[in-house]
Design an enzyme around this catalytic site. Structure first.
Site: not given
Ligand code: NAD
Ligand code: UDP
Length: 335
Positions: A124, A148, A152, A230
């Site tokens: 991330s 969190y 990572k 962002r």
């Molecule tokens: P999500 O929660 O929708 O998907 C994660 C999946 O992992 C879920 O289906 C959950 O049930 C499963 N899971 C969690 N712990 C588990 C375990 N111990 N064993 C088996 N399954 C497990 O999240 P997402 O948005 O699809 O994110 C996927 C990955 O990308 C995550 O690692 C997250 O940290 C990373 N990520 C997400 C974002 C975002 O904004 N969505 C940004 C940066 C990184």
């Molecule tokens: N944000 C906001 N209201 C909300 C959620 C997020 O104003 O209810 C803003 C937050 O402060 C940031 C941007 O939207 O500037 C993106 O936030 P998000 O939580 O989606 O992503 P991240 O902060 O993890 O990049």
């Protein structure tokens, strides 16, 4: 190839399954459904008109994982499984370290035993903390500001150590910026449990009438309009980045660390305006205090992804809003 997709029932996982299958790969989903539902994978089957092998299991469960590798000929793993709520990670750090860090260590041990050494990992942009310069380049210093983010960072370091110890490993660490939107079919999308933490699903829930108004966290940042900036990326573009990363690591040794973003930053107010234009709905909002831990601006330099993976994000903010709104309208209560 046959790809094991941990966390494959989640938001990014389901979109990646579609692209993998449409590119001709076989997929095996391994998910404990702690933040998802098998119904999401059924929707993937609907989009692709193909069955998906789903295994319910936890990445911390060595036996269950070993069983997957003995009963399938896995070529590579895309590892999405993890917990991702920043606030929860502050309240329950050990849960996050066990689930994310120990779970990944267990997964890698089982992979090594099975002789599978191709891994794509979901990292991330949070690993950059509050960057000193923009756009963000991969060699910037890393610094997480919450448990969190630290999971990572630790996982990234652990995987680099692993590859140093055994050079047969080929690993891609993909640092995602802000994925939003949904598959254009409207059959899969983001399905947050409870009150959304993130901006985009909050906006779509206001638009559908599920929430009254949006709180904009801070109007006094050093940004053009004072609200946070962002790098939002269409989740389908992000999914396609995984396919490119997978192809890349099949023929290149080492660890590849790469940003997946568009390179374009948008403020919260720009997001609201674009969403209003695309949806024809008004998003009532008020500007409130900053959210603790938030930074002013964050956007990627995506050139390394272009050079190393041959990947560029294609969709703009309007398409992200259109597809995210389509998903929300077709699924007002989620899956
Ligand atoms: P999500 O929660 O929708 O998907 C994660 C999946 O992992 C879920 O289906 C959950 O049930 C499963 N899971 C969690 N712990 C588990 C375990 N111990 N064993 C088996 N399954 C497990 O999240 P997402 O948005 O699809 O994110 C996927 C990955 O990308 C995550 O690692 C997250 O940290 C990373 N990520 C997400 C974002 C975002 O904004 N969505 C940004 C940066 C990184
Ligand atoms: N944000 C906001 N209201 C909300 C959620 C997020 O104003 O209810 C803003 C937050 O402060 C940031 C941007 O939207 O500037 C993106 O936030 P998000 O939580 O989606 O992503 P991240 O902060 O993890 O990049």
């Amino acid at each position: 190839m046959t790809i094991l997709v941990t966390g494959g029932a989640g938001y990014i996982g389901t979109h990646t399954l579609v692209e993998l299958m449409q590119a001709g790969h076989q997929v095996v989903v391994f998910d404990n459904f702690c933040n998802s539902t098998p119904a999401a994978v059924l929707r993937v089957e609907q989009i692709c008109a193909r069955k998906v092998k789903i295994i319910q299991g936890d990445i911390c469960d060595r036996q269950a994982l070993t069983q997957v590798f003995t009963s399938h000929q896995i070529d590579a793993v895309i590892h999405f499984a993890g917990l991702k709520a920043v606030g929860e990670s502050v309240a329950k750090p050990l849960l996050y370290y066990r689930n994310n860090v120990s779970g990944t260590a267990t997964l890698c041990e089982v992979m090594a035993e099975a002789g599978v050494t191709r891994l794509v990992f979901s990292s991330s942009a949070t690993v950059y903390g509050d960057p000193q310069h923009l756009p963000i380049v991969e060699d910037f210093a890393t610094c997480a500001t919450n448990p969190y983010g630290r999971t990572k960072l630790f996982i990234e370091e652990m995987l680099r150590d692993l590859q140093r110890s055994d050079t047969s490993w080929r690993i891609a660490l993909l640092r995602y910026f802000n994925p939003i939107g949904a598959h254009p079919s409207g059959l899969i999308g983001e399905n947050p449990a409870g009150i959304p933490n993130n901006l985009f699903p909050f906006i779509t829930q206001v638009a559908i009438g599920k929430r009254e108004s949006l709180s904009v966290f801070g109007g006094d940042y050093q940004t053009p309009d004072g609200t946070g900036v962002r790098d939002y990326i269409h989740v389908v573009d992000l999914a396609l980045g995984h396919l490119c990363a997978l192809e890349r690591i099949m023929d290149k040794e080492g660890v590849l660390t790469v940003n997946l973003g568009t390179g374009q930053g948008y403020s919260v107010l720009e997001m609201i305006n674009t969403f209003e234009q695309v949806s024809g709905r008004t998003i009532p909002y008020q500007i409130v205090d900053r959210r603790p831990g938030d930074i002013a601006s964050c956007y990627a330099d995506p050139s390394l992804a272009r050079h190393e993976l041959g990947w560029v994000a294609e969709c703009g903010l309007k398409e992200m809003c259109r597809d995210g709104w389509n998903w929300q309208q077709q699924n007002p209560t989620g899956y």
